[in-house]
Write a protein that holds these residues in place. Structure first.
Motif, short mmCIF file in Angstrom:
data_model
loop_
_atom_site.label_atom_id
_atom_site.label_comp_id
_atom_site.label_asym_id
_atom_site.label_seq_id
_atom_site.Cartn_x
_atom_site.Cartn_y
_atom_site.Cartn_z
N GLU A 6 0.83 -1.20 0.00
CA GLU A 6 0.00 0.00 0.00
C GLU A 6 0.87 1.25 0.00
N ASN A 7 1.93 1.25 0.79
CA ASN A 7 2.85 2.39 0.81
C ASN A 7 3.51 2.58 -0.54
N LYS A 33 2.31 1.70 -3.44
CA LYS A 33 1.27 2.20 -4.35
C LYS A 33 1.05 3.70 -4.12
N ASN A 34 1.01 4.12 -2.86
CA ASN A 34 0.82 5.53 -2.55
C ASN A 34 1.99 6.37 -3.04
N GLN A 35 3.21 5.86 -2.89
CA GLN A 35 4.38 6.58 -3.37
C GLN A 35 4.34 6.75 -4.88
N ASN A 71 1.66 6.84 -6.74
CA ASN A 71 0.60 7.81 -7.03
C ASN A 71 1.08 9.23 -6.75
#
Length: 72
Positions: free
Chosen positions: A37-38, A40-42, A44
């Motif tokens: 998740e981290n 993926k957030n990075q 984005n």
């Protein structure tokens, strides 16, 4: 067969080991999910930053045209 019984763990001991392994697997899965998740957030955030920079640059270089300025 006597020696086998003396070194083989009891059912209770086997169950305890299985519970420990299951707990470790669940914990590792949670860590893996958080890291994914981290990541993926990075990605984005980087994509959004790139889009913002691109849009800013586009606004700087693009000049509004009026109809009477168009050359045929």
């Amino acid at each position: 067969m006597n020696k086998h019984h003396s070194i083989y763990p009891t059912e209770k001991e086997l169950q305890a080991v299985q519970n420990i392994v299951s707990s470790c697997e669940r914990a590792l899965k949670m860590v893996s999910d958080v890291l994914a998740e981290n990541d993926k957030n990075q990605k984005n955030l980087k994509l959004n930053r790139t889009r913002q920079l691109w849009w800013r640059q586009l606004k700087r270089t693009r000049k509004p045209r009026r109809m009477n300025q168009i050359v045929y």
